[in-house]
Design a protein around this motif. Structure first.
Motif, PDB file in Angstrom:
ATOM      1  N   ARG A  76      31.007 -80.010  31.006  1.00 18.10           N
ATOM      2  CA  ARG A  76      31.433 -81.358  31.389  1.00 18.10           C
ATOM      3  C   ARG A  76      30.390 -82.397  30.987  1.00 18.10           C
ATOM      4  O   ARG A  76      30.728 -83.503  30.568  1.00 18.10           O
ATOM      5  CB  ARG A  76      31.713 -81.427  32.881  1.00 18.10           C
ATOM      6  CG  ARG A  76      32.994 -80.686  33.205  1.00 18.10           C
ATOM      7  CD  ARG A  76      33.475 -80.664  34.611  1.00 18.10           C
ATOM      8  NE  ARG A  76      32.927 -81.559  35.577  1.00 18.10           N
ATOM      9  CZ  ARG A  76      32.877 -81.287  36.882  1.00 18.10           C
ATOM     10  NH1 ARG A  76      33.311 -80.134  37.336  1.00 18.10           N
ATOM     11  NH2 ARG A  76      32.385 -82.151  37.728  1.00 18.10           N
ATOM     12  N   MET A  77      29.130 -82.041  31.114  1.00 20.67           N
ATOM     13  CA  MET A  77      28.078 -82.993  30.725  1.00 20.67           C
ATOM     14  C   MET A  77      28.031 -83.150  29.218  1.00 20.67           C
ATOM     15  O   MET A  77      27.830 -84.246  28.717  1.00 20.67           O
ATOM     16  CB  MET A  77      26.713 -82.537  31.258  1.00 20.67           C
ATOM     17  CG  MET A  77      26.582 -82.720  32.748  1.00 20.67           C
ATOM     18  SD  MET A  77      24.903 -82.531  33.392  1.00 20.67           S
ATOM     19  CE  MET A  77      24.372 -80.990  32.756  1.00 20.67           C
ATOM     20  N   ASP A  78      28.201 -82.054  28.482  1.00 16.71           N
ATOM     21  CA  ASP A  78      28.166 -82.124  27.023  1.00 16.71           C
ATOM     22  C   ASP A  78      29.368 -82.884  26.467  1.00 16.71           C
ATOM     23  O   ASP A  78      29.268 -83.552  25.445  1.00 16.71           O
ATOM     24  CB  ASP A  78      28.139 -80.717  26.414  1.00 16.71           C
ATOM     25  CG  ASP A  78      26.799 -80.025  26.596  1.00 16.71           C
ATOM     26  OD1 ASP A  78      25.810 -80.718  26.905  1.00 16.71           O
ATOM     27  OD2 ASP A  78      26.750 -78.787  26.438  1.00 16.71           O
ATOM     28  N   ALA A  79      30.504 -82.752  27.145  1.00 13.46           N
ATOM     29  CA  ALA A  79      31.736 -83.355  26.647  1.00 13.46           C
ATOM     30  C   ALA A  79      31.625 -84.872  26.546  1.00 13.46           C
ATOM     31  O   ALA A  79      31.931 -85.460  25.516  1.00 13.46           O
ATOM     32  CB  ALA A  79      32.912 -82.963  27.537  1.00 13.46           C
ATOM     33  N   ASP A  80      31.222 -85.520  27.620  1.00 11.80           N
ATOM     34  CA  ASP A  80      31.202 -86.982  27.593  1.00 11.80           C
ATOM     35  C   ASP A  80      30.276 -87.523  28.681  1.00 11.80           C
ATOM     36  O   ASP A  80      30.740 -88.161  29.624  1.00 11.80           O
ATOM     37  CB  ASP A  80      32.622 -87.524  27.773  1.00 11.80           C
ATOM     38  CG  ASP A  80      32.681 -89.016  27.483  1.00 11.80           C
ATOM     39  OD1 ASP A  80      31.765 -89.537  26.817  1.00 11.80           O
ATOM     40  OD2 ASP A  80      33.646 -89.656  27.926  1.00 11.80           O
ATOM     41  N   LEU A  81      29.005 -87.260  28.553  1.00 18.48           N
ATOM     42  CA  LEU A  81      28.049 -87.709  29.559  1.00 18.48           C
ATOM     43  C   LEU A  81      27.967 -89.233  29.595  1.00 18.48           C
ATOM     44  O   LEU A  81      27.929 -89.829  30.664  1.00 18.48           O
ATOM     45  CB  LEU A  81      26.657 -87.115  29.291  1.00 18.48           C
ATOM     46  CG  LEU A  81      25.594 -87.357  30.341  1.00 18.48           C
ATOM     47  CD1 LEU A  81      26.034 -86.813  31.693  1.00 18.48           C
ATOM     48  CD2 LEU A  81      24.287 -86.725  29.927  1.00 18.48           C
ATOM     49  N   THR A  90      28.470 -88.603  40.406  1.00 15.43           N
ATOM     50  CA  THR A  90      28.110 -88.295  41.791  1.00 15.43           C
ATOM     51  C   THR A  90      28.724 -86.968  42.220  1.00 15.43           C
ATOM     52  O   THR A  90      28.058 -86.144  42.846  1.00 15.43           O
ATOM     53  CB  THR A  90      28.564 -89.429  42.736  1.00 15.43           C
ATOM     54  OG1 THR A  90      27.924 -90.633  42.329  1.00 15.43           O
ATOM     55  CG2 THR A  90      28.217 -89.126  44.182  1.00 15.43           C
ATOM     56  N   VAL A  91      29.979 -86.747  41.857  1.00 20.30           N
ATOM     57  CA  VAL A  91      30.651 -85.483  42.185  1.00 20.30           C
ATOM     58  C   VAL A  91      29.965 -84.325  41.476  1.00 20.30           C
ATOM     59  O   VAL A  91      29.686 -83.280  42.069  1.00 20.30           O
ATOM     60  CB  VAL A  91      32.155 -85.547  41.824  1.00 20.30           C
ATOM     61  CG1 VAL A  91      32.802 -84.168  41.902  1.00 20.30           C
ATOM     62  CG2 VAL A  91      32.885 -86.531  42.719  1.00 20.30           C
ATOM     63  N   LEU A  92      29.671 -84.493  40.200  1.00 13.94           N
ATOM     64  CA  LEU A  92      29.007 -83.440  39.422  1.00 13.94           C
ATOM     65  C   LEU A  92      27.629 -83.129  39.997  1.00 13.94           C
ATOM     66  O   LEU A  92      27.252 -81.963  40.152  1.00 13.94           O
ATOM     67  CB  LEU A  92      28.903 -83.859  37.954  1.00 13.94           C
ATOM     68  CG  LEU A  92      28.265 -82.839  37.022  1.00 13.94           C
ATOM     69  CD1 LEU A  92      29.035 -81.532  37.014  1.00 13.94           C
ATOM     70  CD2 LEU A  92      28.175 -83.412  35.609  1.00 13.94           C
ATOM     71  N   LEU A  93      26.880 -84.157  40.330  1.00 12.01           N
ATOM     72  CA  LEU A  93      25.554 -83.967  40.916  1.00 12.01           C
ATOM     73  C   LEU A  93      25.642 -83.213  42.239  1.00 12.01           C
ATOM     74  O   LEU A  93      24.852 -82.307  42.500  1.00 12.01           O
ATOM     75  CB  LEU A  93      24.864 -85.315  41.109  1.00 12.01           C
ATOM     76  CG  LEU A  93      23.425 -85.275  41.630  1.00 12.01           C
ATOM     77  CD1 LEU A  93      22.534 -84.472  40.690  1.00 12.01           C
ATOM     78  CD2 LEU A  93      22.909 -86.688  41.790  1.00 12.01           C
TER      79      LEU A  93
END
Length: 150
Positions: A76-81, A90-93
């Protein structure tokens, strides 16, 4: 005692060599780690019989946490950070912190379970052995990588 130590060490070395003959890189590393930890902790046969099922269960759960859950976060971070909204970040963190907390709880459970099997001194030696093994593995990886460049 010395005889059982030698038998355990030989078993681990055979296991390590078998791992090199077949299996994935993860299996090979696991075999080497098993031999390394057994040697560093000087586990007796009785200790090893109780220690390894607990430790292997811990390693499997840790692998699941780190490689399955964190892999999805990294995708998810690589896709479109840069395009991620503040709310999504915030949700990811929060999810990443949750995995870190689960990892911490898993380590605490390992120590609690091992206290019934080996001494606190050997548990401390285990922590050092894990660090030493990881450091040596990383060093070998870097050396192999740099020797292939030339």
């Amino acid at each position: 005692m010395k005889k059982s130590y030698i038998i355990t060490l030989l078993f681990c070395l055979i296991f390590a060599l078998t791992g090199f003959a077949q299996g994935s890189k993860r299996d090979k590393v696991k075999a080497l780690k098993t031999a390394f930890i057994t040697t560093e902790l000087a586990l007796t046969q009785q200790e090893a019989e109780k220690f390894w099922p607990i430790y292997n269960a811990y390693e499997d759960e840790l692998f699941e946490l780190r490689h399955e859950k964190m892999k999805s976060y990294m995708k998810r971070m690589d896709a479109d950070l840069n395009g991620m909204s503040e709310k999504e970040a915030t949700v990811l963190l929060s999810q990443m912190e949750s995995v870190e907390e689960e990892t911490h709880q898993l380590k605490k459970k390992l120590v609690a379970d091992l206290k019934n099997v080996i001494s606190s001194h050997k548990i401390v030696k285990l922590k050092k052995a894990e660090e030493d093994f990881n450091r040596n593995l990383l060093k070998q990886y870097r050396e192999n990588r740099s020797s292939k460049r030339y």
